[in-house]
Scaffold this motif. Structure first.
Motif, mmCIF file in Angstrom:
data_model
loop_
_atom_site.group_PDB
_atom_site.id
_atom_site.type_symbol
_atom_site.label_atom_id
_atom_site.label_comp_id
_atom_site.label_asym_id
_atom_site.label_seq_id
_atom_site.Cartn_x
_atom_site.Cartn_y
_atom_site.Cartn_z
ATOM 1 N N LEU A 84 -13.654 -4.605 -20.674
ATOM 2 C CA LEU A 84 -14.716 -3.610 -20.585
ATOM 3 C C LEU A 84 -14.194 -2.334 -19.920
ATOM 4 C CD1 LEU A 84 -17.647 -2.738 -20.915
ATOM 5 C CD2 LEU A 84 -18.153 -3.882 -18.733
ATOM 6 N N ALA A 85 -13.405 -2.494 -18.861
ATOM 7 C CA ALA A 85 -12.834 -1.314 -18.195
ATOM 8 C C ALA A 85 -11.961 -0.516 -19.159
ATOM 9 C CB ALA A 85 -12.034 -1.746 -16.969
ATOM 10 N N ALA A 86 -11.166 -1.225 -19.964
ATOM 11 C CA ALA A 86 -10.311 -0.544 -20.939
ATOM 12 C C ALA A 86 -11.148 0.197 -21.980
ATOM 13 C CB ALA A 86 -9.398 -1.557 -21.626
ATOM 14 N N ARG A 87 -12.238 -0.417 -22.414
ATOM 15 C CA ARG A 87 -13.129 0.221 -23.395
ATOM 16 C C ARG A 87 -13.734 1.501 -22.815
ATOM 17 N NH1 ARG A 87 -17.845 -0.087 -27.044
ATOM 18 N NH2 ARG A 87 -16.902 -1.598 -28.415
ATOM 19 N N LEU A 88 -14.179 1.446 -21.561
ATOM 20 C CA LEU A 88 -14.818 2.611 -20.949
ATOM 21 C C LEU A 88 -13.812 3.734 -20.694
ATOM 22 C CD1 LEU A 88 -17.242 0.958 -18.359
ATOM 23 C CD2 LEU A 88 -17.569 1.391 -20.792
ATOM 24 N N ARG A 89 -12.567 3.356 -20.354
ATOM 25 C CA ARG A 89 -11.552 4.382 -20.092
ATOM 26 C C ARG A 89 -11.046 5.031 -21.380
ATOM 27 N NH1 ARG A 89 -9.245 0.373 -16.185
ATOM 28 N NH2 ARG A 89 -9.887 1.046 -14.094
ATOM 29 N N ALA A 90 -11.207 4.341 -22.497
ATOM 30 C CA ALA A 90 -10.693 4.870 -23.763
ATOM 31 C C ALA A 90 -11.416 6.141 -24.182
ATOM 32 C CB ALA A 90 -10.811 3.803 -24.857
ATOM 33 N N GLN A 91 -12.731 6.188 -23.961
ATOM 34 C CA GLN A 91 -13.513 7.378 -24.313
ATOM 35 C C GLN A 91 -14.534 7.640 -23.206
ATOM 36 O OE1 GLN A 91 -14.908 6.246 -28.334
ATOM 37 N NE2 GLN A 91 -13.571 7.858 -29.124
ATOM 38 N N PRO A 92 -14.054 8.081 -22.051
ATOM 39 C CA PRO A 92 -14.969 8.248 -20.909
ATOM 40 C C PRO A 92 -15.856 9.489 -21.060
ATOM 41 C CG PRO A 92 -12.782 9.043 -20.353
ATOM 42 C CD PRO A 92 -12.667 8.420 -21.720
ATOM 43 N N PRO A 93 -17.119 9.369 -20.717
ATOM 44 C CA PRO A 93 -17.976 10.554 -20.701
ATOM 45 C C PRO A 93 -17.566 11.463 -19.544
ATOM 46 C CG PRO A 93 -19.143 8.641 -19.840
ATOM 47 C CD PRO A 93 -17.847 8.137 -20.370
ATOM 48 N N ALA A 94 -17.939 12.714 -19.620
ATOM 49 C CA ALA A 94 -17.518 13.688 -18.612
ATOM 50 C C ALA A 94 -18.057 13.339 -17.226
ATOM 51 C CB ALA A 94 -17.978 15.082 -19.022
ATOM 52 N N TRP A 95 -19.170 12.611 -17.179
ATOM 53 C CA TRP A 95 -19.784 12.304 -15.881
ATOM 54 C C TRP A 95 -19.179 11.074 -15.195
ATOM 55 C CZ3 TRP A 95 -21.491 7.457 -16.553
ATOM 56 C CH2 TRP A 95 -21.972 7.077 -17.798
ATOM 57 N N ARG A 146 -26.599 3.707 -16.198
ATOM 58 C CA ARG A 146 -26.747 2.251 -16.277
ATOM 59 C C ARG A 146 -26.923 1.792 -17.720
ATOM 60 N NH1 ARG A 146 -32.286 0.701 -14.379
ATOM 61 N NH2 ARG A 146 -32.634 1.566 -16.450
ATOM 62 N N ASP A 147 -27.771 2.472 -18.464
ATOM 63 C CA ASP A 147 -28.011 2.070 -19.849
ATOM 64 C C ASP A 147 -26.742 2.190 -20.681
ATOM 65 O OD1 ASP A 147 -30.614 1.611 -19.117
ATOM 66 O OD2 ASP A 147 -31.412 3.450 -20.025
ATOM 67 N N TRP A 148 -25.961 3.242 -20.449
ATOM 68 C CA TRP A 148 -24.694 3.397 -21.168
ATOM 69 C C TRP A 148 -23.747 2.255 -20.841
ATOM 70 C CZ3 TRP A 148 -19.627 4.338 -19.395
ATOM 71 C CH2 TRP A 148 -18.693 4.682 -20.391
ATOM 72 N N LEU A 149 -23.662 1.886 -19.565
ATOM 73 C CA LEU A 149 -22.799 0.785 -19.150
ATOM 74 C C LEU A 149 -23.218 -0.521 -19.814
ATOM 75 C CD1 LEU A 149 -20.599 -0.455 -17.328
ATOM 76 C CD2 LEU A 149 -22.312 -0.531 -15.485
ATOM 77 N N LEU A 150 -24.499 -0.812 -19.819
ATOM 78 C CA LEU A 150 -24.987 -2.044 -20.434
ATOM 79 C C LEU A 150 -24.773 -2.040 -21.945
ATOM 80 C CD1 LEU A 150 -28.294 -2.540 -18.413
ATOM 81 C CD2 LEU A 150 -26.257 -4.002 -18.322
ATOM 82 N N THR A 151 -24.939 -0.890 -22.569
ATOM 83 C CA THR A 151 -24.718 -0.796 -24.012
ATOM 84 C C THR A 151 -23.255 -1.036 -24.354
ATOM 85 O OG1 THR A 151 -26.557 0.743 -24.315
ATOM 86 C CG2 THR A 151 -24.864 0.711 -26.024
ATOM 87 N N GLN A 152 -22.366 -0.453 -23.577
ATOM 88 C CA GLN A 152 -20.936 -0.655 -23.813
ATOM 89 C C GLN A 152 -20.564 -2.121 -23.649
ATOM 90 O OE1 GLN A 152 -18.650 1.636 -24.893
ATOM 91 N NE2 GLN A 152 -20.456 2.927 -25.171
ATOM 92 N N TYR A 153 -21.158 -2.782 -22.667
ATOM 93 C CA TYR A 153 -20.875 -4.205 -22.485
ATOM 94 C C TYR A 153 -21.425 -5.023 -23.655
ATOM 95 C CZ TYR A 153 -20.812 -8.913 -20.613
ATOM 96 O OH TYR A 153 -20.595 -10.257 -20.456
ATOM 97 N N ALA A 154 -22.634 -4.681 -24.096
ATOM 98 C CA ALA A 154 -23.241 -5.406 -25.215
ATOM 99 C C ALA A 154 -22.413 -5.255 -26.488
ATOM 100 C CB ALA A 154 -24.667 -4.914 -25.453
#
Length: 235
Positions: free
Chosen positions: A38-49, A75-83
């Motif tokens: 999940l961390a790798a997925r989020l770092r691949a295309q991180p939002p500016a915030w 929070r919703d973005w994090l949960l969506t990425q995990y889903a």
């Protein structure tokens, strides 16, 4: 990953600018692999915030810029990425192989002999078993650059010292419970000290201060005093 799996996780506020996503409550290699995927997925295309991600054994902390995004939206973005985390992503991210030279026993590893006796092994057998395994950096914590390494053989697990030491040398390689780890700097500690590495685990002056990163694969290589002195002088 289906919605039911995503619903099983807990997401709690750490602060006004941070969320903690809990994927489990125990030390489990499969859960830890999902954390790193999940961390790798989020770092691949991180939002500016997105300010920072901190993976642990069974959780991932997300720090965000509250001036740029609402807390609920983060929070919703994090949960969506995990889903949306696919099964093929787990364990597929690149990981470094890092060799850590270690001098075992003596003044460098004062608990080697007593630990071996407690486990019913000779000191040499404990060295061979400990250095023969492949470990994974499950998380960095306790102190800057301290790697918690999963992969210790269950039969080598040892309880922490009843009375922690007030000073443990930097580079000390140790067993604490079902984990092994390396102390990056001098300080107190209650893990069983088997040896020491001359490498600097944490250096604020480096571009990447922490020598090891979550997800890295680690092997220990036994060395003698002469090689320790040479590597220490070069570090």
């Amino acid at each position: 990953m289906n919605a039911g799996a995503a619903a099983a996780v807990d997401c709690e506020a750490l602060a006004d600018d941070a969320w903690l996503l809990r994927l489990g409550r125990e030390i489990d290699p499969a859960v830890n692999a999902r954390v790193h995927a999940l961390a790798a997925r989020l770092r691949a295309q991180p939002p500016a915030w997105l300010r920072d991600l901190v993976p642990a054994y069974a959780s991932l902390a997300l720090f965000f810029d509250p001036a740029a995004v609402a807390a609920d939206a983060a929070r919703d973005w994090l949960l969506t990425q995990y889903a949306n985390l696919g099964a093929g992503e787990v364990g597929s991210q690149d990981a470094r192989d890092v060799e850590i030279p270690v001098i075992y026993g003596g003044a460098f590893g004062p608990d080697l002999e007593s630990s071996a006796a407690e486990l019913g092994l000779s000191p040499q057998a404990l060295i061979e078993r400990h250095s023969g395994a492949l470990y994974t950096v499950a998380m960095i914590g306790f102190a800057p650059g301290f790697p918690y390494l999963s992969g210790l053989a269950p039969e080598l697990a040892l309880p922490r010292l009843a009375t922690p030491r007030t000073e443990v040398a930097a580079g000390s390689v140790a067993i604490g419970g079902a984990q092994t780890g390396i102390y990056p700097r001098p300080g107190p500690g209650g893990w069983r000290l088997l040896g020491r590495t001359p490498l600097r685990l944490f250096d604020a002056g480096r571009a990447a201060p922490s020598l090891l990163q979550p997800g890295d694969r680690v092997r220990f290589r036994p060395i003698d005093a002469a090689e320790f002195a040479r590597l220490e002088a070069a570090s």
